[in-house]
Design a protein around this motif. Structure first.
Motif, PDB file in Angstrom:
ATOM      1  N   SER A   2       0.836  -1.204   0.000  1.00 32.33           N
ATOM      2  CA  SER A   2       0.000   0.000   0.000  1.00 32.33           C
ATOM      3  C   SER A   2       0.864   1.246   0.000  1.00 32.33           C
ATOM      4  N   VAL A   3       0.247   2.363  -0.389  1.00 31.04           N
ATOM      5  CA  VAL A   3       0.971   3.634  -0.401  1.00 31.04           C
ATOM      6  C   VAL A   3       1.386   4.029   1.005  1.00 31.04           C
ATOM      7  N   LEU A   4       0.589   3.686   2.027  1.00 36.20           N
ATOM      8  CA  LEU A   4       0.949   3.996   3.405  1.00 36.20           C
ATOM      9  C   LEU A   4       2.226   3.263   3.808  1.00 36.20           C
ATOM     10  N   LEU A 283      -7.503  18.215   9.091  1.00 36.38           N
ATOM     11  CA  LEU A 283      -6.813  17.037   8.571  1.00 36.38           C
ATOM     12  C   LEU A 283      -6.702  15.926   9.613  1.00 36.38           C
ATOM     13  N   ALA A 284      -7.362  16.089  10.753  1.00 38.76           N
ATOM     14  CA  ALA A 284      -7.243  15.110  11.831  1.00 38.76           C
ATOM     15  C   ALA A 284      -7.743  13.735  11.391  1.00 38.76           C
ATOM     16  N   VAL A 285      -7.028  12.722  11.837  1.00 31.74           N
ATOM     17  CA  VAL A 285      -7.392  11.331  11.562  1.00 31.74           C
ATOM     18  C   VAL A 285      -7.780  10.708  12.897  1.00 31.74           C
ATOM     19  N   GLY A 288     -10.735   4.003  14.649  1.00 34.99           N
ATOM     20  CA  GLY A 288     -10.117   2.702  14.814  1.00 34.99           C
ATOM     21  C   GLY A 288      -9.213   2.405  13.630  1.00 34.99           C
ATOM     22  N   PRO A 289      -8.534   1.264  13.629  1.00 33.74           N
ATOM     23  CA  PRO A 289      -7.552   0.956  12.592  1.00 33.74           C
ATOM     24  C   PRO A 289      -8.065   1.075  11.163  1.00 33.74           C
ATOM     25  N   ALA A 290      -9.245   0.533  10.877  1.00 32.40           N
ATOM     26  CA  ALA A 290      -9.753   0.566   9.502  1.00 32.40           C
ATOM     27  C   ALA A 290     -10.002   1.994   9.037  1.00 32.40           C
ATOM     28  N   LYS A 291     -10.572   2.799   9.905  1.00 30.85           N
ATOM     29  CA  LYS A 291     -10.866   4.193   9.555  1.00 30.85           C
ATOM     30  C   LYS A 291      -9.585   4.996   9.384  1.00 30.85           C
ATOM     31  N   VAL A 292      -8.621   4.773  10.256  1.00 33.28           N
ATOM     32  CA  VAL A 292      -7.345   5.475  10.159  1.00 33.28           C
ATOM     33  C   VAL A 292      -6.649   5.123   8.848  1.00 33.28           C
ATOM     34  N   ARG A 293      -6.615   3.840   8.516  1.00 32.72           N
ATOM     35  CA  ARG A 293      -5.971   3.422   7.281  1.00 32.72           C
ATOM     36  C   ARG A 293      -6.626   4.079   6.066  1.00 32.72           C
ATOM     37  N   LEU A 296      -5.791   7.870   5.796  1.00 32.52           N
ATOM     38  CA  LEU A 296      -4.411   8.127   5.423  1.00 32.52           C
ATOM     39  C   LEU A 296      -4.134   7.758   3.969  1.00 32.52           C
ATOM     40  N   GLU A 297      -4.745   6.683   3.499  1.00 30.51           N
ATOM     41  CA  GLU A 297      -4.562   6.300   2.090  1.00 30.51           C
ATOM     42  C   GLU A 297      -5.112   7.389   1.167  1.00 30.51           C
ATOM     43  N   VAL A 298      -6.267   7.955   1.517  1.00 28.81           N
ATOM     44  CA  VAL A 298      -6.850   9.032   0.707  1.00 28.81           C
ATOM     45  C   VAL A 298      -5.942  10.258   0.726  1.00 28.81           C
TER      46      VAL A 298
END
Length: 334
Positions: A2-4, A283-285, A288-293, A296-298
């Motif tokens: 992934s880009v992350l 820009l706050a993230v 949980g893990p799925a939402k954070v990922r 950040l990918e976007v």
């Protein structure tokens, strides 16, 4: 991959002071967080210069970096940033030259153009110096001369400092430093963790004005991102209320000591204040893990950033550690 997973991740710490703690606790936590970041594989750990703020203990930035460097082994450490109008360039060259001499290959020097303080504090810092943001380009050039190879005709040298070539970064929340960083061929860090509005325009200006240098062949962009990661979206939303309270206090001119999270912000802010906090943390993230990922990918797809540097001023220190641990897991798993 992934880009992350292909993007470097780092931490920006403000050494936050809790409402039931003090500077000693905050500085101790800063070291523990740096050690945590090192174990987790973060690229760098920066601290920011702030003055006359009762909730931030990182005012003596170079001193704090020495403490952090002595307690870590490999992670890069730096300023995010030193506010150059507050200081004579020679003093900063000597301070960071000393750090680079003691801890070679580990020190970054991020530079900000704003004083980062109210007029009374700025005057107390400078006394008779007439430095201002308008001097920033000349001050950066002077600093580069002190840290670069010694010129035989150079009458003033930084000892330690001369020849250390401490990496310089320009930081900014507007377009001025973006253009200057591009023209000087320096890496650029945009302060999107508190001023996201001009992010895309600043990146465009930086990349359009970039000229290859002895430092960089191509543009290098780092973005600031406020992070509240937890094991569930609900838990993250709850923890984020401490961050909201702190920004609300900043906007109101109140004490910035950290306050515990609350079940709801309703009744604590007015509608226009809620909007202002939301703009500040645009820009706050949070999640949980799925939402954070996903967030950040976007962000990375939209900006093509080379590195992300995260703030995470959660009230409970264990929650801060867990937040960055979750981020590192996402980064490692790709």
């Amino acid at each position: 991959m992934s880009v992350l997973a292909q993007t470097r991740i780092s931490i920006l710490d403000l050494a936050p002071i809790r409402d039931d703690g003090g500077p000693a606790q905050a500085l101790g936590n800063s070291l523990k967080l740096a050690q945590h970041a090192e174990r987790l594989g973060f690229t760098r750990f920066w601290v920011a210069e702030h003055h006359n703020m009762d909730g931030i203990a990182s005012s003596a930035t170079a001193v704090l970096l020495g403490y952090l460097a002595a307690g870590t082994r490999s992670i890069r450490l730096g300023s995010g940033g030193v506010m150059l109008p507050n200081h004579a360039p020679l003093v900063i060259a000597e301070q960071f030259g000393t750090l680079a001499t003691l801890y070679p290959g580990r020190i970054d020097l991020g530079l900000g153009r704003a004083p980062g303080a109210d007029p009374f504090t700025a005057r107390a810092l400078r006394r008779e110096r007439t430095g201002s943001a308008d001097d920033f380009p000349a001050d950066v050039a002077e600093l580069q001369r002190y840290l670069g190879p010694r010129n035989p005709e150079q009458r003033v040298i930084a000892v330690p400092g001369s020849g250390t070539q401490v990496p310089l970064w320009l930081l900014g929340s507007s377009l001025f430093s973006a253009q200057l960083a591009g023209e000087r061929g320096l890496p650029y860090a945009f302060a999107s963790h508190f001023a996201p509005r001009l992010m895309h325009e600043a990146l465009r200006v930086y990349r359009n004005h970039f000229k290859p240098s002895a430092v960089l062949e191509r543009p290098y962009v780092m973005l600031g991102v406020p992070l509240v990661a937890a094991d569930s979206d609900e838990r993250a939303d709850y923890l984020a209320t401490s961050v909201y309270q702190r920004i609300l206090a900043l906007l109101r001119g109140h004490s910035l000591v950290q306050r515990p999270p609350v079940a709801s912000m309703e009744g604590l802010w007015l509608p226009h204040e809620k909007q202002a906090v939301g703009d500040f943390l645009g820009l706050a993230v949070v999640g949980g893990p799925a939402k954070v990922r996903a967030k950040l990918e976007v962000l990375l797809e939209q900006t093509d950033a080379d590195e992300l540097i995260f703030t995470g001023d959660l009230y409970d220190f264990d929650d801060r550690l867990r937040s960055f641990e979750l981020l590192a897991e996402l980064h490692r798993c790709g």
